[in-house]
Design an enzyme around this catalytic site. Structure first.
Site, PDB file in Angstrom:
ATOM      1  N   ASP A 134     -17.963  -5.215  -2.506  1.00 46.31           N
ATOM      2  CA  ASP A 134     -16.954  -6.109  -3.075  1.00 46.31           C
ATOM      3  C   ASP A 134     -16.987  -7.492  -2.440  1.00 46.31           C
ATOM      4  O   ASP A 134     -17.667  -7.711  -1.431  1.00 46.31           O
ATOM      5  CB  ASP A 134     -15.555  -5.482  -2.952  1.00 46.31           C
TER       6      ASP A 134
ATOM      7  N   ASN B  11      -3.659   2.556   1.172  1.00 50.67           N
ATOM      8  CA  ASN B  11      -3.177   3.132  -0.085  1.00 50.67           C
ATOM      9  C   ASN B  11      -4.243   3.984  -0.775  1.00 50.67           C
ATOM     10  O   ASN B  11      -4.089   4.362  -1.928  1.00 50.67           O
ATOM     11  CB  ASN B  11      -2.700   2.019  -1.028  1.00 50.67           C
TER      12      ASN B  11
ATOM     13  N   HIS C  47      -7.381   3.033  -1.371  1.00 48.52           N
ATOM     14  CA  HIS C  47      -8.389   2.315  -2.161  1.00 48.52           C
ATOM     15  C   HIS C  47      -9.764   2.393  -1.512  1.00 48.52           C
ATOM     16  O   HIS C  47      -9.884   2.515  -0.298  1.00 48.52           O
ATOM     17  CB  HIS C  47      -7.961   0.870  -2.476  1.00 48.52           C
TER      18      HIS C  47
HETATM   19  C1  GLP Z   1     -10.718  -4.019   2.337  1.00 47.75           C
HETATM   20  C2  GLP Z   1     -12.070  -3.671   1.745  1.00 47.75           C
HETATM   21  C3  GLP Z   1     -12.342  -2.195   1.794  1.00 47.75           C
HETATM   22  C4  GLP Z   1     -12.026  -1.651   3.168  1.00 47.75           C
HETATM   23  C5  GLP Z   1     -10.581  -1.878   3.478  1.00 47.75           C
HETATM   24  C6  GLP Z   1     -10.156  -1.342   4.826  1.00 47.75           C
HETATM   25  O1  GLP Z   1      -9.673  -3.923   1.423  1.00 47.75           O
HETATM   26  N1  GLP Z   1     -12.223  -4.113   0.402  1.00 47.75           N
HETATM   27  O2  GLP Z   1     -13.707  -1.956   1.452  1.00 47.75           O
HETATM   28  O3  GLP Z   1     -12.327  -0.285   3.231  1.00 47.75           O
HETATM   29  O4  GLP Z   1     -10.354  -3.282   3.474  1.00 47.75           O
HETATM   30  O5  GLP Z   1     -10.473  -2.245   5.847  1.00 47.75           O
HETATM   31  P1  GLP Z   1     -10.397  -1.959   7.368  1.00 47.75           P
HETATM   32  O6  GLP Z   1     -11.634  -1.196   7.712  1.00 47.75           O
HETATM   33  O7  GLP Z   1     -10.398  -3.317   8.024  1.00 47.75           O
HETATM   34  O8  GLP Z   1      -9.154  -1.193   7.623  1.00 47.75           O
END
Ligand code: GLP
Length: 240
Positions: A67, A133, A135
């Site tokens: 992404d 959440n 995702h």
């Molecule tokens: C963002 C990214 C995700 C990632 C998430 C969690 O929203 N788009 O791909 O998994 O953050 O991030 P973190 O690893 O910093 O908690």
């Protein structure tokens, strides 16, 4: 679905690095699906270290990132392009033509991205973090599962969670472009890493909850090769 709990966050993330390194070792022209966020950083550190010691070679490896934010320049230090450059691309011998991230500049970018993945032969191993959440990529809780790469509107929860990287929540882009759930499910193997207490509920709902687009990661229950790696905090609700 395989589930492994590690003593600490670093060990869980390094274990993901082991699986990616093994994939590159077995197939020199592997197609890697890569993730951003703070969770995967130790995995990238391991890959860089093994590359520097001659254990793995990225010369023929292809990469596709999950992404990117829409509306910020690729050169902006907060873009996912910059993140990947800093943590992996500038430190290993990946060829620039083999590195791909979605851009979201035109409405056709998602279609072109899916086609590029298809032309590369599909993703061999997909690294994932997870949002609080549930995702994955930027596939937010929704009424339906998405298929291909598409532009998404970020939820307030995600904007708040990602505000720590920006000056304030107001500076977080409201939209992103993300591979869809279909892209992720098409990967031959999926490795999801979750660390910290804030992810415990998402991990539990991913593994034990109903399969629902309200918890996008829950669809991974149907993936034939999915490994979930957590530290003690993120795995704490998985008691048996
Ligand atoms: C963002 C990214 C995700 C990632 C998430 C969690 O929203 N788009 O791909 O998994 O953050 O991030 P973190 O690893 O910093 O908690």
């Amino acid at each position: 679905m395989e589930f492994h709990v590690y003593e600490n966050a670093r060990a869980a993330c390094e274990a993901a690095g082991v699986l990616i390194a093994a994939q590159i070792t077995r197939k020199g022209d592997s197609v890697l699906g890569l993730a951003t966020g703070s969770t995967p950083i130790p995995a990238y550190e391991m890959l860089v270290s093994w590359y520097k010691r001659g254990v793995i070679d990225f010369d023929r490896v292809r990469t596709f990132n999950l992404d990117e934010y829409v509306g910020i320049d690729e050169k902006n230090p907060l873009s996912y392009h910059s993140f990947m450059e800093e943590h992996l691309f500038s430190k290993v011998n990946l060829r620039p033509e083999n590195v791909h991230l979605p851009s979201g500049r035109s409405s056709l970018d998602g279609v072109a991205y899916d086609e590029a993945i298809r032309q590369a032969g599909g993703i061999d191993i997909q690294l994932l973090g997870i949002g609080r959440n549930g995702h994955i990529g930027f596939n937010e809780p929704a009424a339906d599962f998405t298929y291909g790469t598409h532009v998404v509107t970020l939820t307030e929860d995600t904007i708040e969670a990602n505000a720590r990287f920006f000056n304030s929540a107001d500076d977080v882009p409201r939209q992103a472009i993300s591979m869809g759930i279909g892209n992720i499910m098409s990967a031959r193997c999926v490795v999801l890493v979750a660390t910290g207490e804030s992810k415990a509920n998402a991990v539990y709902r991913t593994i034990r909850g109903p399969i629902t687009p309200e918890v996008p990661a829950s669809i991974l229950q149907l993936h034939p090769c999915c490994v979930i790696l957590t530290d003690r905090e993120a795995g704490k609700l998985m008691t048996d």
